[in-house]
Design a protein around this motif. Structure first.
Motif, PDB file in Angstrom:
ATOM      1  N   ASN A 198      -7.520  11.464 -19.577  1.00 48.32           N
ATOM      2  CA  ASN A 198      -8.117  11.223 -20.889  1.00 48.32           C
ATOM      3  C   ASN A 198      -9.409  12.002 -21.111  1.00 48.32           C
ATOM      4  N   ASN A 199     -10.039  12.453 -20.031  1.00 48.98           N
ATOM      5  CA  ASN A 199     -11.265  13.241 -20.186  1.00 48.98           C
ATOM      6  C   ASN A 199     -10.977  14.741 -20.279  1.00 48.98           C
ATOM      7  N   GLY A 200      -9.694  15.092 -20.364  1.00 51.53           N
ATOM      8  CA  GLY A 200      -9.309  16.488 -20.531  1.00 51.53           C
ATOM      9  C   GLY A 200      -9.102  17.250 -19.245  1.00 51.53           C
ATOM     10  N   GLU A 201      -9.404  16.622 -18.116  1.00 51.98           N
ATOM     11  CA  GLU A 201      -9.197  17.289 -16.833  1.00 51.98           C
ATOM     12  C   GLU A 201      -7.737  17.182 -16.408  1.00 51.98           C
ATOM     13  N   THR A 202      -7.336  18.044 -15.475  1.00 52.72           N
ATOM     14  CA  THR A 202      -5.969  18.049 -14.953  1.00 52.72           C
ATOM     15  C   THR A 202      -5.999  17.728 -13.472  1.00 52.72           C
ATOM     16  N   ASP A 254      -6.106  14.807  -3.588  1.00 54.76           N
ATOM     17  CA  ASP A 254      -7.519  15.012  -3.345  1.00 54.76           C
ATOM     18  C   ASP A 254      -7.823  16.497  -3.522  1.00 54.76           C
ATOM     19  N   LYS A 255      -9.075  16.855  -3.662  1.00 59.21           N
ATOM     20  CA  LYS A 255      -9.427  18.247  -3.932  1.00 59.21           C
ATOM     21  C   LYS A 255      -9.004  19.192  -2.816  1.00 59.21           C
ATOM     22  N   ASP A 256      -8.831  18.701  -1.605  1.00 59.93           N
ATOM     23  CA  ASP A 256      -8.464  19.560  -0.483  1.00 59.93           C
ATOM     24  C   ASP A 256      -6.963  19.552  -0.179  1.00 59.93           C
ATOM     25  N   ASP A 257      -6.180  18.765  -0.917  1.00 66.65           N
ATOM     26  CA  ASP A 257      -4.742  18.693  -0.660  1.00 66.65           C
ATOM     27  C   ASP A 257      -4.037  19.958  -1.149  1.00 66.65           C
ATOM     28  N   LYS A 258      -3.025  20.375  -0.405  1.00 68.41           N
ATOM     29  CA  LYS A 258      -2.215  21.524  -0.803  1.00 68.41           C
ATOM     30  C   LYS A 258      -1.175  21.054  -1.812  1.00 68.41           C
ATOM     31  N   VAL A 259      -1.323  21.532  -3.020  1.00 64.75           N
ATOM     32  CA  VAL A 259      -0.519  21.049  -4.133  1.00 64.75           C
ATOM     33  C   VAL A 259       0.854  21.708  -4.192  1.00 64.75           C
ATOM     34  N   ASN A 260       0.962  22.964  -3.798  1.00 62.79           N
ATOM     35  CA  ASN A 260       2.177  23.745  -4.036  1.00 62.79           C
ATOM     36  C   ASN A 260       3.090  23.860  -2.823  1.00 62.79           C
ATOM     37  N   TRP A 266       0.936  14.190   1.746  1.00 68.78           N
ATOM     38  CA  TRP A 266      -0.458  13.799   1.546  1.00 68.78           C
ATOM     39  C   TRP A 266      -0.724  12.454   2.229  1.00 68.78           C
ATOM     40  N   PRO A 267      -1.942  12.224   2.641  1.00 66.24           N
ATOM     41  CA  PRO A 267      -2.272  10.943   3.301  1.00 66.24           C
ATOM     42  C   PRO A 267      -1.957   9.746   2.412  1.00 66.24           C
TER      43      PRO A 267
END
Length: 330
Positions: A198-202, A254-260, A266-267
């Motif tokens: 809702n704050n526009g972030e992804t 989390d910011k350090d997780d490998k997304v692709n 993930w933990p």
């Protein structure tokens, strides 16, 4: 990949009612056709023609049923996804086993669940399994895995010796307890999607379906007494008296997780957002869409506003591969 023609995509989109697909960049020399051949075990024109005649497909042992999805009213407080503002969304479900043999035994550990949530103006599709980890992070390794497993024990051993991701997958499956019902499993979307807040972030996330009654493993003695084919009848009988129900979550990265990379789990400590509840009750099993559900595909890139695909190459090849397979058997 470029060998998959635009004209075939246009033709496919006409009868599957899905948007035009964006294929991944040339991360592999394999074409979509070759990837489907690897899954089907049809490496030459003779086997390919034979496969078309018998309508060869992956997840051949499966069936369709129906139900409803009830979104969590609070989900739109954090995620900007208008699709989830509806109160009830029709569900078309297909439960299946892996492989191309329609008579494969149900006495395996692998279970698959694909869903279509058909809303008022948009749809959302899921392709999931009860394995939380995938066996390849790129299309070359996917092709190699599918080719080698067709070689039996020798090919499997080669994968174990040469492909760490495949080895980890086999070790995971070996520990996966069999169940006596499709309803007794957790289901995972191993690929990541991007969710708009809702704050526009992804933020990146992965789907997890948790059975409301918990995961129920079958004992060895119980499983041994089952016939080769029991899963469809069991679920049909079950939902005749009480629905099979799952809570749907998005596990947020989390910011350090490998997304692709779908080979990385993930933990479990990662934050989860409750999206809603899937209720399989057979309420539309007599409808044409359910009876003819194999005349379409479950397209994981069929997404409503607020959800988009990650850059995962496995995810971005799925739709084109499913369409290629669909065309071959029709």
């Amino acid at each position: 990949m470029q060998a998959y023609t635009l004209s075939m995509l246009i033709k496919a989109s006409l009868f599957t009612a899905i948007p035009m697909l964006i294929l991944p960049a040339a991360a592999t020399e394999k074409t979509i056709s070759e990837l489907v051949d690897a899954v089907n075990g049809t490496p030459d024109s003779i086997s390919r023609d034979a496969g078309k005649k018998v309508k060869l497909r992956n997840h051949a042992n499966g069936f369709c049923t129906s139900g409803v999805f009830k979104p969590n009213p609070q989900v739109t407080e954090t995620l900007a996804i208008p699709f989830f503002t509806q109160s009830n969304i029709d569900v078309l479900a297909r439960f299946s086993l892996g492989g191309t043999n329609p008579q494969s035994s149900d006495k395996t550990a692998g279970r698959f669940m694909s869903l279509k949530l058909n809303g008022d103006t948009e749809s959302l599709h899921f392709v999931t399994s009860n394995a939380e980890v995938f066996f390849a992070s790129n299309l070359d390794d996917f092709f190699t895995f599918q080719t080698k497993v067709k070689q039996g024990n020798e090919g499997k051993q080669w994968l174990i010796d040469n492909k760490p991701d495949a080895k980890a997958f086999f070790e995971y499956i070996k520990k996966l307890p069999p169940t006596s019902s499709y309803a007794d499993n957790r289901y995972f979307g191993v690929n990541s999607f991007m969710f708009t807040s809702n704050n526009g972030e992804t933020v990146a996330g992965r789907w997890i379906f948790e059975p409301v009654n918990g995961v129920i493993a079958a004992s060895a003695a119980e499983f041994a007494q089952k016939p080769d084919h029991f899963l469809q009848q069991e679920l049909t009988d079950r939902i005749a008296t009480a629905p099979a129900t799952w809570d749907l979550y998005v596990q947020l990265a989390d910011k350090d997780d490998k997304v692709n990379d779908p080979t990385i789990v993930w933990p479990a400590s990662r934050q989860r957002q409750l999206i809603g509840q899937v209720i399989i009750n057979g309420q539309h099993d007599d409808a044409k869409a359910t009876l003819e559900c194999d005349k379409g595909i479950f397209n994981p890139l069929q997404l409503p506003k607020g959800i988009s695909a990650s850059a995962d190459p496995i995810l971005n090849a799925r739709s084109a591969a499913y369409i290629e397979s669909f065309i071959r058997r029709n």
